[in-house]
Design a protein around this motif. Sequence first.
Motif, PDB file in Angstrom:
ATOM      1  N   PHE A  31       0.808  -1.214   0.000  1.00  9.83           N
ATOM      2  CA  PHE A  31       0.000   0.000   0.000  1.00  9.83           C
ATOM      3  C   PHE A  31       0.846   1.272   0.000  1.00  9.83           C
ATOM      4  O   PHE A  31       0.330   2.356  -0.303  1.00  9.83           O
ATOM      5  N   THR A  32       2.125   1.175   0.333  1.00 11.78           N
ATOM      6  CA  THR A  32       2.947   2.391   0.427  1.00 11.78           C
ATOM      7  C   THR A  32       4.068   2.454  -0.598  1.00 11.78           C
ATOM      8  O   THR A  32       4.813   3.446  -0.617  1.00 11.78           O
ATOM      9  N   MET A  33       4.218   1.444  -1.457  1.00  6.77           N
ATOM     10  CA  MET A  33       5.375   1.432  -2.349  1.00  6.77           C
ATOM     11  C   MET A  33       5.342   2.600  -3.333  1.00  6.77           C
ATOM     12  O   MET A  33       6.395   3.105  -3.753  1.00  6.77           O
ATOM     13  N   ARG A  34       4.158   3.070  -3.697  1.00  7.57           N
ATOM     14  CA  ARG A  34       4.078   4.214  -4.602  1.00  7.57           C
ATOM     15  C   ARG A  34       4.618   5.466  -3.923  1.00  7.57           C
ATOM     16  O   ARG A  34       5.287   6.296  -4.545  1.00  7.57           O
ATOM     17  N   PHE A  35       4.341   5.588  -2.616  1.00  7.71           N
ATOM     18  CA  PHE A  35       4.795   6.771  -1.894  1.00  7.71           C
ATOM     19  C   PHE A  35       6.315   6.739  -1.739  1.00  7.71           C
ATOM     20  O   PHE A  35       6.980   7.781  -1.797  1.00  7.71           O
ATOM     21  N   ALA A  36       6.870   5.543  -1.524  1.00 10.01           N
ATOM     22  CA  ALA A  36       8.332   5.419  -1.408  1.00 10.01           C
ATOM     23  C   ALA A  36       9.022   5.799  -2.701  1.00 10.01           C
ATOM     24  O   ALA A  36      10.167   6.260  -2.694  1.00 10.01           O
ATOM     25  N   ALA A  37       8.317   5.618  -3.832  1.00  9.21           N
ATOM     26  CA  ALA A  37       8.890   5.959  -5.129  1.00  9.21           C
ATOM     27  C   ALA A  37       8.605   7.404  -5.524  1.00  9.21           C
ATOM     28  O   ALA A  37       8.891   7.807  -6.656  1.00  9.21           O
ATOM     29  N   GLY A  38       8.019   8.193  -4.616  1.00  7.10           N
ATOM     30  CA  GLY A  38       7.765   9.597  -4.896  1.00  7.10           C
ATOM     31  C   GLY A  38       6.463   9.846  -5.604  1.00  7.10           C
ATOM     32  O   GLY A  38       6.230  10.949  -6.130  1.00  7.10           O
ATOM     33  N   GLN A  39       5.562   8.876  -5.649  1.00 10.67           N
ATOM     34  CA  GLN A  39       4.272   9.021  -6.293  1.00 10.67           C
ATOM     35  C   GLN A  39       3.194   9.257  -5.235  1.00 10.67           C
ATOM     36  O   GLN A  39       3.459   9.216  -4.044  1.00 10.67           O
ATOM     37  N   GLY A  40       1.959   9.452  -5.695  1.00 15.65           N
ATOM     38  CA  GLY A  40       0.857   9.695  -4.775  1.00 15.65           C
ATOM     39  C   GLY A  40       0.602  11.173  -4.578  1.00 15.65           C
ATOM     40  O   GLY A  40       1.355  12.043  -5.047  1.00 15.65           O
ATOM     41  N   THR A  41      -0.455  11.478  -3.853  1.00 18.28           N
ATOM     42  CA  THR A  41      -0.835  12.866  -3.593  1.00 18.28           C
ATOM     43  C   THR A  41       0.117  13.494  -2.585  1.00 18.28           C
ATOM     44  O   THR A  41       0.816  12.784  -1.839  1.00 18.28           O
ATOM     45  N   PRO A  42       0.160  14.809  -2.510  1.00 17.20           N
ATOM     46  CA  PRO A  42       0.999  15.473  -1.493  1.00 17.20           C
ATOM     47  C   PRO A  42       0.651  15.033  -0.079  1.00 17.20           C
ATOM     48  O   PRO A  42       1.545  14.905   0.766  1.00 17.20           O
ATOM     49  N   GLN A  43      -0.655  14.820   0.193  1.00 18.77           N
ATOM     50  CA  GLN A  43      -1.044  14.364   1.526  1.00 18.77           C
ATOM     51  C   GLN A  43      -0.485  12.971   1.832  1.00 18.77           C
ATOM     52  O   GLN A  43      -0.036  12.693   2.953  1.00 18.77           O
ATOM     53  N   GLN A  44      -0.546  12.089   0.813  1.00 18.34           N
ATOM     54  CA  GLN A  44      -0.003  10.743   1.000  1.00 18.34           C
ATOM     55  C   GLN A  44       1.508  10.778   1.191  1.00 18.34           C
ATOM     56  O   GLN A  44       2.069  10.061   2.035  1.00 18.34           O
ATOM     57  N   GLN A  45       2.188  11.622   0.428  1.00 12.32           N
ATOM     58  CA  GLN A  45       3.633  11.765   0.588  1.00 12.32           C
ATOM     59  C   GLN A  45       3.974  12.289   1.973  1.00 12.32           C
ATOM     60  O   GLN A  45       4.919  11.794   2.631  1.00 12.32           O
ATOM     61  N   LYS A  46       3.202  13.247   2.444  1.00 12.59           N
ATOM     62  CA  LYS A  46       3.452  13.818   3.760  1.00 12.59           C
ATOM     63  C   LYS A  46       3.261  12.772   4.851  1.00 12.59           C
ATOM     64  O   LYS A  46       4.078  12.659   5.782  1.00 12.59           O
ATOM     65  N   LEU A  47       2.168  11.974   4.740  1.00 13.50           N
ATOM     66  CA  LEU A  47       1.910  10.928   5.728  1.00 13.50           C
ATOM     67  C   LEU A  47       3.036   9.902   5.740  1.00 13.50           C
ATOM     68  O   LEU A  47       3.499   9.471   6.809  1.00 13.50           O
ATOM     69  N   GLN A  62       7.218   7.174  15.729  1.00 10.97           N
ATOM     70  CA  GLN A  62       8.089   6.872  14.592  1.00 10.97           C
ATOM     71  C   GLN A  62       9.060   5.736  14.889  1.00 10.97           C
ATOM     72  O   GLN A  62       9.501   5.048  13.971  1.00 10.97           O
ATOM     73  N   TYR A  63       9.391   5.533  16.176  1.00  9.75           N
ATOM     74  CA  TYR A  63      10.314   4.454  16.528  1.00  9.75           C
ATOM     75  C   TYR A  63       9.689   3.076  16.296  1.00  9.75           C
ATOM     76  O   TYR A  63      10.395   2.072  16.285  1.00  9.75           O
ATOM     77  N   ILE A  64       8.378   3.032  16.095  1.00 10.72           N
ATOM     78  CA  ILE A  64       7.694   1.797  15.730  1.00 10.72           C
ATOM     79  C   ILE A  64       7.365   1.790  14.244  1.00 10.72           C
ATOM     80  O   ILE A  64       7.654   0.834  13.525  1.00 10.72           O
ATOM     81  N   THR A  65       6.767   2.879  13.758  1.00 11.68           N
ATOM     82  CA  THR A  65       6.242   2.873  12.384  1.00 11.68           C
ATOM     83  C   THR A  65       7.335   2.774  11.331  1.00 11.68           C
ATOM     84  O   THR A  65       7.125   2.151  10.284  1.00 11.68           O
ATOM     85  N   TYR A  66       8.523   3.377  11.604  1.00 13.31           N
ATOM     86  CA  TYR A  66       9.568   3.356  10.577  1.00 13.31           C
ATOM     87  C   TYR A  66       9.986   1.931  10.219  1.00 13.31           C
ATOM     88  O   TYR A  66      10.420   1.643   9.092  1.00 13.31           O
ATOM     89  N   ALA A  67       9.865   1.011  11.207  1.00 14.54           N
ATOM     90  CA  ALA A  67      10.323  -0.363  11.010  1.00 14.54           C
ATOM     91  C   ALA A  67       9.373  -1.182  10.157  1.00 14.54           C
ATOM     92  O   ALA A  67       9.680  -2.338   9.827  1.00 14.54           O
ATOM     93  N   PHE A  68       8.221  -0.622   9.776  1.00 16.16           N
ATOM     94  CA  PHE A  68       7.280  -1.347   8.928  1.00 16.16           C
ATOM     95  C   PHE A  68       7.202  -0.731   7.529  1.00 16.16           C
ATOM     96  O   PHE A  68       6.320  -1.094   6.744  1.00 16.16           O
ATOM     97  N   LEU A  69       8.120   0.167   7.225  1.00 15.87           N
ATOM     98  CA  LEU A  69       8.176   0.789   5.908  1.00 15.87           C
ATOM     99  C   LEU A  69       9.424   0.311   5.167  1.00 15.87           C
ATOM    100  O   LEU A  69      10.446   0.019   5.798  1.00 15.87           O
ATOM    101  N   HIS A  70       9.334   0.227   3.839  1.00 16.59           N
ATOM    102  CA  HIS A  70      10.490  -0.185   3.045  1.00 16.59           C
ATOM    103  C   HIS A  70      10.587   0.672   1.791  1.00 16.59           C
ATOM    104  O   HIS A  70       9.559   1.143   1.263  1.00 16.59           O
ATOM    105  N   GLY A  71      11.815   0.856   1.340  1.00 17.68           N
ATOM    106  CA  GLY A  71      12.054   1.761   0.225  1.00 17.68           C
ATOM    107  C   GLY A  71      11.965   1.126  -1.142  1.00 17.68           C
ATOM    108  O   GLY A  71      12.026   1.832  -2.145  1.00 17.68           O
ATOM    109  N   GLY A  72      11.862  -0.179  -1.231  1.00 18.81           N
ATOM    110  CA  GLY A  72      11.776  -0.836  -2.534  1.00 18.81           C
ATOM    111  C   GLY A  72      11.656  -2.338  -2.367  1.00 18.81           C
ATOM    112  O   GLY A  72      11.717  -2.881  -1.256  1.00 18.81           O
ATOM    113  N   TRP A  73      11.473  -3.015  -3.513  1.00 21.51           N
ATOM    114  CA  TRP A  73      11.270  -4.463  -3.474  1.00 21.51           C
ATOM    115  C   TRP A  73      12.469  -5.197  -2.879  1.00 21.51           C
ATOM    116  O   TRP A  73      12.295  -6.114  -2.071  1.00 21.51           O
ATOM    117  N   MET A  74      13.680  -4.846  -3.279  1.00 26.93           N
ATOM    118  CA  MET A  74      14.856  -5.554  -2.777  1.00 26.93           C
ATOM    119  C   MET A  74      15.039  -5.316  -1.282  1.00 26.93           C
ATOM    120  O   MET A  74      15.465  -6.218  -0.553  1.00 26.93           O
TER     121      MET A  74
END
Length: 390
Positions: A31-47, A62-74
């Motif tokens: 659900f967030t891979m588009r945002f990691a690639a710089g896509q999506g609405t400004p609100q989505q990018q901000k979130l 953030q000390y919890i949420t950052y660990a569930f985000l990834h910057g790409g498939w690899m």
Amino acid sequence: MFIPIGTDNPLKHRPLVNYALIIINCVIFFFTMRFAAGQGTPQQQKLFHELMLVPTDPRLFQYITYAFLHGGWMHLIGNMLFLYIFGNNVNDKLGNLGYLLLYLAGGVVSGIGHSFLSAHPVLGASGAVAAVTGAYMVLFPKTYVHILYIIFFIGTTDIPAIYFILLKLIIFDNILSPKFYGAENIAYSAHLAGYAFGILIPLVMLAFRILPHSHYDLWAVVQRYRRRTQYNHMVNQGYDPFGGAPPRRKWVNIKIKNENTAHPQAEKIMELRADISDAISRSDIAGAAELYLELMEIDSRQILPLQQQLDIANKLMHTSRHSQAAHAYEIFIQHYPQYHFLEQVQLMLGLLYSRYLHEEPPARKHLEAALLKLTDPAQRQMCQDELNRL
């Protein structure tokens, strides 16, 4: 490139929390891979950026949420592969709640370590996965990791977990690599903080017996090394390990001068016995049997724990090393006369002497002893027939 593809460590329970964490990470990435690639609405990018850990303006969540985000498939695949390979057994050992707390706390501690040493925003489960991997090294250091290596050619090999994790993942990948190849936008400080946390917490739990320990965890390995060092010191001071209690201090010089009966390879004997136990714990009975034969060449008086001695004797029998098997069975009968099924061991040894070694006196001795206690009709008939043949 060295990629772990499995271990030789079987599971006792289904690691439900680890499966759930992998699924949650994958769903969130979907659900967030588009945002990691710089896509999506400004609100989505901000979130998305607000959920990352920003060391210059950190928020507690953030000390919890950052660990569930990834910057790409690899990024995702690498973390989830390591989490699957090492996390399953740690989940199995700690239980679902204990494992969940270790994972989340590992992510928090990794984030704190990164915040102290870097001002760059960070995301990814690498720190939490590092904590899990460090815990695996403490709990299962002598298990083997199956490795797919890609250098000039492709192949597979097995490496003890403590060497692969400590030397490859911690020292080479996170300490030496940044010095030789640069940072490359990788949060090495978060990784190292995660490893340190994952190693320290299980060690403390094992030391204070909060966590049940085995003969093969890192705490037990350290304790064996300490006892071995003490043993070597005692031998050097004149202690005779085969003659009973250590002599009084006033007799030490006399003992060393006149009666140096300590086995010259006592340390090697201890190492072989530990290696035999380790091999049997990994169901490598064939390897244990080879180590046992090496032990017998050094000191044929050595006796293993009951089940180990019997398993190795059976393995030697099945691999047609009949004289060595007979010796192992003889030692077993001599040292474990109260074994509940001793008559079956005597029957096996009698048949071994009779059919393979062609030694009638010991064959008759063991067969007659077995016949007195055997209750199974088929076994009694086999024993009687062999005696009649003799």
